[in-house]
Design a protein around this motif. Sequence first.
Motif, PDB file in Angstrom:
ATOM      1  N   VAL A  92       0.878  -1.167   0.000  1.00  0.00           N
ATOM      2  CA  VAL A  92       0.000   0.000   0.000  1.00  0.00           C
ATOM      3  C   VAL A  92       0.917   1.219   0.000  1.00  0.00           C
ATOM      4  O   VAL A  92       1.563   1.509   0.998  1.00  0.00           O
ATOM      5  N   ARG A  93       0.984   1.880  -1.134  1.00  0.00           N
ATOM      6  CA  ARG A  93       1.849   3.059  -1.253  1.00  0.00           C
ATOM      7  C   ARG A  93       0.969   4.286  -1.415  1.00  0.00           C
ATOM      8  O   ARG A  93       0.485   4.571  -2.500  1.00  0.00           O
ATOM      9  N   ALA A  94       0.737   4.969  -0.320  1.00  0.00           N
ATOM     10  CA  ALA A  94      -0.093   6.175  -0.332  1.00  0.00           C
ATOM     11  C   ALA A  94       0.321   7.039   0.847  1.00  0.00           C
ATOM     12  O   ALA A  94       0.758   6.537   1.873  1.00  0.00           O
ATOM     13  N   SER A  95       0.179   8.343   0.699  1.00  0.00           N
ATOM     14  CA  SER A  95       0.558   9.253   1.781  1.00  0.00           C
ATOM     15  C   SER A  95      -0.639  10.053   2.298  1.00  0.00           C
ATOM     16  O   SER A  95      -0.469  10.954   3.102  1.00  0.00           O
ATOM     17  N   THR A  96      -1.834   9.707   1.806  1.00  0.00           N
ATOM     18  CA  THR A  96      -3.041  10.369   2.302  1.00  0.00           C
ATOM     19  C   THR A  96      -4.093   9.303   2.605  1.00  0.00           C
ATOM     20  O   THR A  96      -4.034   8.187   2.076  1.00  0.00           O
ATOM     21  N   GLU A  97      -5.049   9.668   3.438  1.00  0.00           N
ATOM     22  CA  GLU A  97      -6.126   8.732   3.764  1.00  0.00           C
ATOM     23  C   GLU A  97      -6.915   8.355   2.511  1.00  0.00           C
ATOM     24  O   GLU A  97      -7.264   7.192   2.308  1.00  0.00           O
ATOM     25  N   GLU A  98      -7.150   9.334   1.635  1.00  0.00           N
ATOM     26  CA  GLU A  98      -7.888   9.068   0.398  1.00  0.00           C
ATOM     27  C   GLU A  98      -7.146   8.043  -0.456  1.00  0.00           C
ATOM     28  O   GLU A  98      -7.754   7.175  -1.067  1.00  0.00           O
ATOM     29  N   GLY A  99      -5.828   8.159  -0.499  1.00  0.00           N
ATOM     30  CA  GLY A  99      -5.020   7.205  -1.258  1.00  0.00           C
ATOM     31  C   GLY A  99      -5.119   5.798  -0.695  1.00  0.00           C
ATOM     32  O   GLY A  99      -5.250   4.825  -1.448  1.00  0.00           O
ATOM     33  N   VAL A 100      -5.074   5.683   0.628  1.00  0.00           N
ATOM     34  CA  VAL A 100      -5.203   4.371   1.268  1.00  0.00           C
ATOM     35  C   VAL A 100      -6.572   3.782   0.982  1.00  0.00           C
ATOM     36  O   VAL A 100      -6.703   2.610   0.628  1.00  0.00           O
ATOM     37  N   LEU A 101      -7.622   4.591   1.122  1.00  0.00           N
ATOM     38  CA  LEU A 101      -8.984   4.105   0.887  1.00  0.00           C
ATOM     39  C   LEU A 101      -9.167   3.659  -0.565  1.00  0.00           C
ATOM     40  O   LEU A 101      -9.832   2.658  -0.833  1.00  0.00           O
ATOM     41  N   LYS A 102      -8.557   4.379  -1.505  1.00  0.00           N
ATOM     42  CA  LYS A 102      -8.655   4.006  -2.916  1.00  0.00           C
ATOM     43  C   LYS A 102      -7.977   2.657  -3.151  1.00  0.00           C
ATOM     44  O   LYS A 102      -8.520   1.790  -3.840  1.00  0.00           O
ATOM     45  N   ILE A 103      -6.803   2.473  -2.580  1.00  0.00           N
ATOM     46  CA  ILE A 103      -6.085   1.207  -2.731  1.00  0.00           C
ATOM     47  C   ILE A 103      -6.879   0.068  -2.105  1.00  0.00           C
ATOM     48  O   ILE A 103      -7.008  -1.009  -2.692  1.00  0.00           O
ATOM     49  N   LEU A 104      -7.446   0.290  -0.921  1.00  0.00           N
ATOM     50  CA  LEU A 104      -8.243  -0.749  -0.276  1.00  0.00           C
ATOM     51  C   LEU A 104      -9.474  -1.099  -1.108  1.00  0.00           C
ATOM     52  O   LEU A 104      -9.846  -2.267  -1.205  1.00  0.00           O
ATOM     53  N   ALA A 105     -10.101  -0.093  -1.717  1.00  0.00           N
ATOM     54  CA  ALA A 105     -11.262  -0.344  -2.574  1.00  0.00           C
ATOM     55  C   ALA A 105     -10.855  -1.192  -3.780  1.00  0.00           C
ATOM     56  O   ALA A 105     -11.573  -2.120  -4.175  1.00  0.00           O
ATOM     57  N   GLU A 106      -9.693  -0.886  -4.375  1.00  0.00           N
ATOM     58  CA  GLU A 106      -9.208  -1.658  -5.514  1.00  0.00           C
ATOM     59  C   GLU A 106      -8.901  -3.100  -5.112  1.00  0.00           C
ATOM     60  O   GLU A 106      -9.226  -4.039  -5.834  1.00  0.00           O
ATOM     61  N   LEU A 107      -8.282  -3.276  -3.941  1.00  0.00           N
ATOM     62  CA  LEU A 107      -7.975  -4.618  -3.461  1.00  0.00           C
ATOM     63  C   LEU A 107      -9.248  -5.399  -3.163  1.00  0.00           C
ATOM     64  O   LEU A 107      -9.330  -6.592  -3.419  1.00  0.00           O
ATOM     65  N   LYS A 108     -10.261  -4.706  -2.626  1.00  0.00           N
ATOM     66  CA  LYS A 108     -11.534  -5.360  -2.346  1.00  0.00           C
ATOM     67  C   LYS A 108     -12.183  -5.827  -3.647  1.00  0.00           C
ATOM     68  O   LYS A 108     -12.651  -6.968  -3.742  1.00  0.00           O
ATOM     69  N   ALA A 109     -12.174  -4.984  -4.660  1.00  0.00           N
ATOM     70  CA  ALA A 109     -12.760  -5.338  -5.959  1.00  0.00           C
ATOM     71  C   ALA A 109     -12.013  -6.538  -6.548  1.00  0.00           C
ATOM     72  O   ALA A 109     -12.632  -7.469  -7.075  1.00  0.00           O
ATOM     73  N   GLN A 110     -10.698  -6.523  -6.457  1.00  0.00           N
ATOM     74  CA  GLN A 110      -9.889  -7.629  -6.968  1.00  0.00           C
ATOM     75  C   GLN A 110     -10.185  -8.908  -6.195  1.00  0.00           C
ATOM     76  O   GLN A 110     -10.355  -9.975  -6.771  1.00  0.00           O
ATOM     77  N   SER A 111     -10.258  -8.814  -4.864  1.00  0.00           N
ATOM     78  CA  SER A 111     -10.540  -9.977  -4.016  1.00  0.00           C
ATOM     79  C   SER A 111     -11.934 -10.531  -4.314  1.00  0.00           C
ATOM     80  O   SER A 111     -12.111 -11.745  -4.417  1.00  0.00           O
ATOM     81  N   ASP A 112     -12.916  -9.643  -4.487  1.00  0.00           N
ATOM     82  CA  ASP A 112     -14.284 -10.077  -4.792  1.00  0.00           C
ATOM     83  C   ASP A 112     -14.344 -10.793  -6.130  1.00  0.00           C
ATOM     84  O   ASP A 112     -15.043 -11.787  -6.284  1.00  0.00           O
ATOM     85  N   SER A 113     -13.620 -10.283  -7.146  1.00  0.00           N
ATOM     86  CA  SER A 113     -13.657 -10.902  -8.476  1.00  0.00           C
ATOM     87  C   SER A 113     -12.971 -12.260  -8.468  1.00  0.00           C
ATOM     88  O   SER A 113     -13.365 -13.175  -9.183  1.00  0.00           O
TER      89      SER A 113
END
Length: 116
Positions: A92-113
Amino acid sequence: MVKSINMDSLRFSATGASIYHLERELDGAGFPLIKRSPICYSPGAIEFLEIAFPAGAGVAAIHALSKILIAYINKDRSAECSVIIGGKEHKVRASTEEGVLKILAELKAQSDSEQG
């Protein structure tokens, strides 16, 4: 927005002093800690802390954890964070909360698929 993510754990690596303080803060906030690397007494040594992240964790928990981690990432430039899902480690390479949340959302979508 991340509603839930089936995350096995989250591993945070940083200098020993940062890990010491992060461990106290997360424990006080009620996040279950899985393990911590052995304590090193050499300057600049990198240690890690692994945090359990229960399946279906809510938005409030994700926001709280991301705020804490971003504060440590911005304070300790050697800090790194990884999400572990199904035995696979994702940096997880992000320096803002929004960046972390975006990465987590992408990982969730990938995990769900992958599960669907």
